[in-house]
Design a protein around this motif. Sequence first.
Motif, short mmCIF file in Angstrom:
data_model
loop_
_atom_site.label_atom_id
_atom_site.label_comp_id
_atom_site.label_asym_id
_atom_site.label_seq_id
_atom_site.Cartn_x
_atom_site.Cartn_y
_atom_site.Cartn_z
N LEU A 85 0.79 -1.33 -0.02
CA LEU A 85 -0.13 0.29 0.05
C LEU A 85 0.82 1.07 -0.01
O LEU A 85 0.49 2.23 -0.69
N VAL A 86 1.96 1.37 0.90
CA VAL A 86 2.81 2.31 0.68
C VAL A 86 3.38 2.62 -0.76
O VAL A 86 3.44 3.63 -1.06
N LEU A 87 3.88 1.44 -1.41
CA LEU A 87 4.45 1.68 -2.88
C LEU A 87 3.24 2.09 -3.61
O LEU A 87 3.61 3.17 -4.40
N ILE A 88 1.95 1.60 -3.62
CA ILE A 88 1.04 2.24 -4.61
C ILE A 88 0.80 3.80 -4.26
O ILE A 88 0.57 4.58 -4.97
N THR A 89 0.77 4.14 -2.91
CA THR A 89 0.61 5.57 -2.55
C THR A 89 1.42 6.40 -3.22
O THR A 89 1.36 7.52 -3.48
N ILE A 90 2.81 6.09 -3.13
CA ILE A 90 4.02 6.63 -3.56
C ILE A 90 3.68 6.81 -5.04
O ILE A 90 4.03 7.99 -5.60
N GLU A 126 7.68 15.43 1.30
CA GLU A 126 7.90 14.38 0.22
C GLU A 126 9.03 13.51 0.71
O GLU A 126 9.01 12.37 0.32
N PHE A 127 10.07 14.11 1.37
CA PHE A 127 11.27 13.11 1.65
C PHE A 127 10.62 12.26 2.88
O PHE A 127 11.10 10.98 2.70
N VAL A 128 10.14 12.83 3.98
CA VAL A 128 9.67 11.90 4.81
C VAL A 128 8.84 10.74 4.54
O VAL A 128 8.93 9.81 5.03
N SER A 129 7.91 11.16 3.22
CA SER A 129 6.97 10.12 2.91
C SER A 129 7.74 8.99 2.26
O SER A 129 7.00 7.92 2.01
N LEU A 130 8.61 9.22 1.89
CA LEU A 130 9.60 7.84 1.12
C LEU A 130 10.31 6.95 1.88
O LEU A 130 10.50 5.97 1.81
N TYR A 131 10.33 7.59 3.09
CA TYR A 131 11.32 6.72 4.39
C TYR A 131 10.44 5.43 4.49
O TYR A 131 11.08 4.37 5.16
N PRO A 132 9.07 5.22 4.83
CA PRO A 132 8.59 4.22 5.20
C PRO A 132 8.84 2.99 4.35
O PRO A 132 8.75 1.91 4.94
N LEU A 133 9.08 3.21 2.97
CA LEU A 133 8.93 1.97 2.08
C LEU A 133 10.17 1.20 2.58
O LEU A 133 10.23 0.00 2.85
N PRO A 134 11.56 2.02 2.67
CA PRO A 134 12.89 1.09 3.13
C PRO A 134 12.46 0.59 4.48
O PRO A 134 13.09 -0.53 4.82
N LEU A 135 11.87 1.39 5.38
CA LEU A 135 11.97 0.99 6.75
C LEU A 135 10.96 -0.05 6.79
O LEU A 135 11.22 -1.02 7.84
#
Length: 187
Positions: A85-90, A126-135
């Motif tokens: 879901l994170v990937l789809i949202t990104i 935008e930067f903070v929203s990309l961190y959840p995927l690798p975490l």
Amino acid sequence: MKSIFNARDFAVTQASVAALLFLSIPLFNVIGFSNHKLEAVLHGLGATITVIMSCQVLHLTYPMLRGKKGAAITLEWVLWLTNILVLITIIFGNWLYIAYRGPDGPQQWLMYRSPEVHLIVMEFKEFVSLYPLPLGIAAAVLLRRFRHKLEPGSAVSGIIALLITLFWICLLIGFACGLGLTKLKMV
């Protein structure tokens, strides 16, 4: 005398109403004035569902930390689903970002009227929203590797819990900043 409703019924009702109201937030974009309603609604729904799922992931972390049997397997399954879901949202967010950066788009409006808001809120978001995927992926991979060997209080379970907590915090920051941006005048 036995009550006709038990605590579980009330909890399920409360969660259902909260989820329904929470999911209705992005649908207000349909009412707004924009040429990019579809992108905004899809990104908003994706972000909302992702935040709800991340809360469930964080909630499922506690039984894993206590060493409850089967908790790590359940956590891993829900974490992988949330990562998808994170990937789809990104992806939807990047689709919407094209319109944001376009000529006469919201970025130009923000840069002209309040460049600090753009730099602090939008770029930070935008930067903070990309961190959840690798975490989230790191936590899921560790869970997959060590799920049958996790002990209460072990270093691995602590690292997984830390990754999931950071995952959740970053999603909440991105969601809150995104909601704040939608309140600004957008073209």
